[in-house]
Design a protein around this motif. Structure first.
Motif, short mmCIF file in Angstrom:
data_model
loop_
_atom_site.label_atom_id
_atom_site.label_comp_id
_atom_site.label_asym_id
_atom_site.label_seq_id
_atom_site.Cartn_x
_atom_site.Cartn_y
_atom_site.Cartn_z
N UNK A 1 21.11 60.76 91.96
CA UNK A 1 20.99 61.51 90.69
C UNK A 1 21.94 60.92 89.64
N UNK A 2 23.17 60.70 90.08
CA UNK A 2 24.17 60.13 89.15
C UNK A 2 23.74 58.76 88.65
N UNK A 3 23.24 57.95 89.56
CA UNK A 3 22.85 56.59 89.18
C UNK A 3 21.64 56.60 88.24
N UNK A 4 20.69 57.45 88.55
CA UNK A 4 19.49 57.53 87.71
C UNK A 4 19.84 57.97 86.29
N UNK A 5 20.82 58.86 86.22
CA UNK A 5 21.23 59.39 84.93
C UNK A 5 21.73 58.29 83.99
N UNK A 6 22.34 57.30 84.59
CA UNK A 6 22.91 56.24 83.73
C UNK A 6 22.10 54.94 83.80
N UNK A 7 20.91 55.01 84.36
CA UNK A 7 20.08 53.81 84.42
C UNK A 7 19.86 53.27 83.01
N UNK A 8 20.12 52.01 82.85
CA UNK A 8 20.00 51.39 81.52
C UNK A 8 18.88 50.36 81.54
N UNK A 9 17.83 50.65 80.80
CA UNK A 9 16.69 49.72 80.75
C UNK A 9 16.61 49.02 79.39
N UNK A 10 17.69 49.17 78.62
CA UNK A 10 17.63 48.69 77.24
C UNK A 10 17.93 47.20 77.08
N UNK A 11 18.56 46.60 78.06
CA UNK A 11 18.95 45.20 77.90
C UNK A 11 17.87 44.25 78.39
N UNK A 12 17.86 43.08 77.82
CA UNK A 12 16.95 42.03 78.29
C UNK A 12 17.82 40.92 78.88
N UNK A 13 17.86 40.92 80.20
CA UNK A 13 18.72 39.96 80.89
C UNK A 13 17.86 38.81 81.43
N UNK A 14 18.37 37.61 81.24
CA UNK A 14 17.64 36.43 81.71
C UNK A 14 18.50 35.66 82.71
N UNK A 15 17.88 35.29 83.81
CA UNK A 15 18.57 34.40 84.75
C UNK A 15 17.83 33.06 84.71
N UNK A 16 18.56 32.02 84.35
CA UNK A 16 17.96 30.69 84.27
C UNK A 16 18.52 29.82 85.38
N UNK A 17 17.62 29.14 86.05
CA UNK A 17 18.02 28.32 87.20
C UNK A 17 17.33 26.96 87.07
N UNK A 18 18.09 25.91 87.00
CA UNK A 18 17.50 24.58 86.92
C UNK A 18 16.85 24.25 88.27
N UNK A 19 15.70 23.63 88.22
CA UNK A 19 14.96 23.35 89.45
C UNK A 19 15.54 22.15 90.19
#
Length: 775
Positions: free
Chosen positions: A89-107
């Motif tokens: 419950x506590x975690x859901x309350x502060x769930x943040x979906x507002x950011x756009x995070x990118x993980x880039x990995x060179x092949x």
DNA sequence: GGGGGAAGGACCA
DNA sequence: TTCCTGGTCCTTCCCCC
């Protein structure tokens, strides 16, 4: 049945040694066949034996866990369930979906760089690294089961045509810098995880990008070296089966894009921004990257693997999409869940993230709080949404692997070298550290770490070595009479501050890391000021008070009183002061340090006056002679004596008169001025084959010892040079220990003249305290 | 019992 | 013949207050 990336064939395969195919380009391989080859060439090796031991330890952990599980009551489970629900419950309350995070990995980064620079490699299975270890492999090699972290010689068995290219980190760093320049355009605060990987928060960039004119989103495609060629020719040759190379996103999706087009216009959404970023990377470096876009770092990392190589995947920023995505995700795909955790979870029937959620109450009872909180976050698809560059480095280290090393002088010499390397690195970043850790791996791959925390932070090579050599010496003594057979040595320093000046603590630390119950003094019983502390002892042969005193300063004072000569030393630098104390205790000048350290010269000038000039000259003459012989090449290769500094630190002297017995060291206990010969200086020889001849007792002990002669095993009588009692043994190790104890007794007696000594921690028997001899 | 250091280990790239 | 390096974090044990 093993879970995730490893397999068991029922032949007792070690899951930790079997193929880990949890990597892009390794799907659908014949794992059994590959594992058979890996086992065939690994079985029986020391490495294999050690892995087996580790596997057994993990199995025992699992057994204990299952036993614990069997005793869990319904009541406990229900209580834990409530706890989990509250936490959820506590975690859901502060769930943040507002950011756009990118993980880039060179092949296949290193392999791709090498292929780019040597197109001949493009159709060949290749890997970067050495016969000992590979750092990465291209996708042709992965088809054979060849992957990073695999030794080259095994890889060659799997794929005899494998080309192994040595690593060239300077080159990779340069390419990485080019890539990072592009990252900075999308997030100036991006977080590089390594040379080929980074996290970016492009939320702000997207805000701005929404109103950008098309011109700002337009990029020129360089002909000849551009996308068209790379897709069909150069860089993506590594990725012929790439999920995206068959339908190049740039050419098909991008507005204005098209085969052979000169201008690429990208859109304003997150996918378009990331596509643009990857396009620019490829244009600039001819290398491809994969990326994941998600609302947090954990998910972005998983997403970047989804369409690897040369692809990208976006997970929509809504709870439902996240939960659907997480459901079937194997736990092993999540960063932070490795081989051991996967195995433990597998024993509980948990293989995917949906199981994690279902079994959270059980996990809360079986795992630590930190661990189950982490599991809960994973099961909810939560992760960090703030990309923060760690401002403060936590530690710095350097280590080296080598062939079996037994010779003491080589071990100490390497230790010295590591300290120098580390000191250089520390100084580059203006860091100092208080804890020095020595890491040792023996030929059986068993790793040991030994640490010592100092009252003040240190950074110089000498300071580091002063501690490291004691730690090493202690370990050598611990395994005695066997030699310490090393294959790795590392030196780790934990910086506690970044100031350029050493931090001086007011509260001394008094601990002794010497677990071998070797002799040491508890200095608190001396009539010394309360702020005197005892540092790690070397060995019993080193008249333990030497290099073992540390002092803390009182605030506001600019001098310290030496507890031995009771004179004021005009310094507050603890290193300088401790050297002074060492000198006073040893009664021997540390001539090299003095000459190179003006502060020390000042601080210890009082004691220096009391040192016999003749002996100084004698020592200098010996060292000069040793160096002359060294320069003349008289020392055979591999018999090179210890460096002067090292000799100093160990209280050792080169016996330049040793003639054929080159490599003989003279041990000089500074307090008693006794010379003993040390052993095992020839590479290949060991402490179990020493040559020793006790010196004649009485009178001033010479700085040099007569030429060493082999001890006749038929003649058991060895006479202790300290107590002059003949010992009824021909075991030289035992005999040396006896001499150690006698020497320490001498030191004790000398100190008793200055102060009362607390011998409660002294490991000697009562007989030793009476000055009697024993073995 | 809590805090903190030491030692070992898991995990990552 | 041959199984890395450098870094972070966590757990367990032990000692001291």
């Amino acid at each position: 049945m093993e879970t995730g990336g490893t397999s068991s064939s029922g032949e007792g395969f070690l899951s930790r040694m079997a193929l880990n195919d949890n990597k892009a380009g390794m799907e659908g391989l014949d794992r059994d066949k590959i594992n058979k080859i890996i086992m065939k060439f690994s079985k029986g090796s020391r490495f294999y034996e050690n892995e087996m031991k580790k596997e057994q330890q993990v199995n025992q952990r699992i057994e204990r866990m299952m036993l614990q599980k069997a005793h869990i009551t319904e009541q406990q489970l229900s209580k834990a369930q409530t706890q989990v629900e509250n936490m959820t419950f506590d975690l859901e309350r502060v769930r943040d979906l507002s950011r756009v995070i990118v993980h880039v990995d060179m092949d296949a980064f290193y392999a791709a760089v090498e292929t780019r620079d040597c197109p001949d490699l493009k159709d060949k299975p290749m890997a970067v690294g050495s016969m000992s270890m590979l750092t990465t492999s291209n996708y042709h090699a992965r088809k054979f089961g060849v992957r990073a972290a695999m030794p080259g010689f095994i890889a060659k068995k799997l794929c005899p045509n494998l080309v192994i290219v040595p690593t060239n980190f300077d080159k990779y760093r340069a390419v990485s810098a080019e890539v990072q320049e592009i990252f900075a355009d999308y997030d100036p605060h991006f977080l590089p995880m390594s040379l080929d990987e980074a996290y970016l928060d492009i939320s702000e960039h997207l805000e701005q990008r929404r109103v950008w004119p098309e011109a700002l989103r337009t990029h020129l495609e360089e002909q000849g070296d551009g996308l068209q060629e790379t897709v069909e020719g150069l860089s993506p040759v590594l990725f012929e089966d790439s999920p995206s190379s068959s339908s190049c996103p740039f050419l098909q999706d991008a507005p204005g894009g098209g085969a052979g087009g000169d201008v690429m216009v990208f859109g304003t959404c997150a996918e378009e921004a990331v596509r643009e970023m990857r396009f620019r990377i490829e244009q600039k470096t001819s290398l491809t990257a994969s990326a994941g876009i998600a609302p947090n770092m954990m998910l972005a990392k998983v997403c970047s693997d989804k369409n690897k190589p040369n692809g990208q995947y976006r997970l929509p920023s809504n709870r439902q999409a996240v939960m659907v995505f997480i459901q079937d995700l194997p736990v092993r795909k999540v960063s932070g869940i490795g081989n051991v955790t996967e195995k433990m979870l597998g024993a509980l029937g948990i293989t995917s993230c949906i199981h994690l959620g279902q079994e959270m109450a059980l996990l809360a009872l079986l795992f630590s709080e930190t661990a189950w909180h982490h599991f809960l976050e994973i099961s909810l698809g939560l992760g960090s949404t703030h990309i923060e560059r760690d401002g403060e480095r936590k530690s710095m280290s350097t280590e080296r692997t080598f062939g079996e090393m037994v010779a003491l002088e080589e071990q100490f010499s390497l230790c010295r070298q590591l300290c120098q390397d580390l000191a250089q690195d520390l100084q580059k970043e203006a860091l100092r550290g208080k804890t020095v850790t020595l890491k040792l791996k023996n030929v059986n791959f068993e790793v040991k770490t030994r640490a010592w925390t100092l009252p003040c932070a240190v950074a110089t090579s000498d300071e580091l070595f002063a501690v490291a050599k004691d730690l090493l010496k202690t370990e050598i003594d611990n395994v005695s009479p066997q030699p310490l057979r090393l294959r790795l040595m590392g030196n780790l320093n934990l910086p506690s501050l970044t100031a350029t000046k050493p931090k001086q603590t007011q509260t001394p630390i008094q601990k002794n890391p010497n677990t071998s119950a070797e002799t040491h003094f508890t200095m608190s019983a001396l009539t010394a000021p309360d702020n005197m502390t005892h540092a790690p002892t070397a060995s019993s042969t080193e008249a333990h008070v030497s290099t073992s005193l540390y002092w803390s300063t009182e605030p506001g004072t600019d001098s310290l009183t030496c507890p031995v000569c009771f004179r004021e030393v005009n310094t507050t630098d603890l290193t300088v002061f401790n050297r002074h104390v060492d000198q006073c205790l040893s009664g021997v000048p540390m001539e090299h340090n003095i000459h190179t350290d003006t502060e020390l010269e000042r601080g210890s000038s009082v004691c220096e006056e009391e040192v016999e000039k003749e002996r100084e000259g004698e020592i200098e003459k010996e060292i000069a002679e040793g160096e002359r012989r060294r320069e003349e090449g008289l020392m055979e290769k591999g018999r090179d004596p210890l460096s002067r500094c090292m000799l100093d630190s160990l209280g050792l002297r080169l016996d330049s008169s040793a003639g054929d017995n080159k490599g003989l060291l003279l041990y000089e206990t500074s307090t008693t001025n006794i010379s003993l010969n040390a052993v095992g200086l020839n590479p290949g020889s060991s402490q179990s084959d020493p040559r020793i001849r006790p010196l004649s007792p009485g009178g001033p002990r010479p700085m040099t010892t007569p030429k060493v002669e082999s001890h006749d095993p038929r003649e058991p009588a060895l006479t202790c040079p300290v107590c002059q009692v003949t010992q009824d043994t021909d075991n030289l190790t035992l005999f040396n220990r006896h001499v150690d104890l006698c020497l320490n007794q001498e030191v004790l007696h000398e100190l008793e003249g200055l102060a009362s000594v607390d011998c409660t921690t002294h490991n000697a028997t009562p007989a030793a305290h009476k000055g009697q001899c024993f073995i």
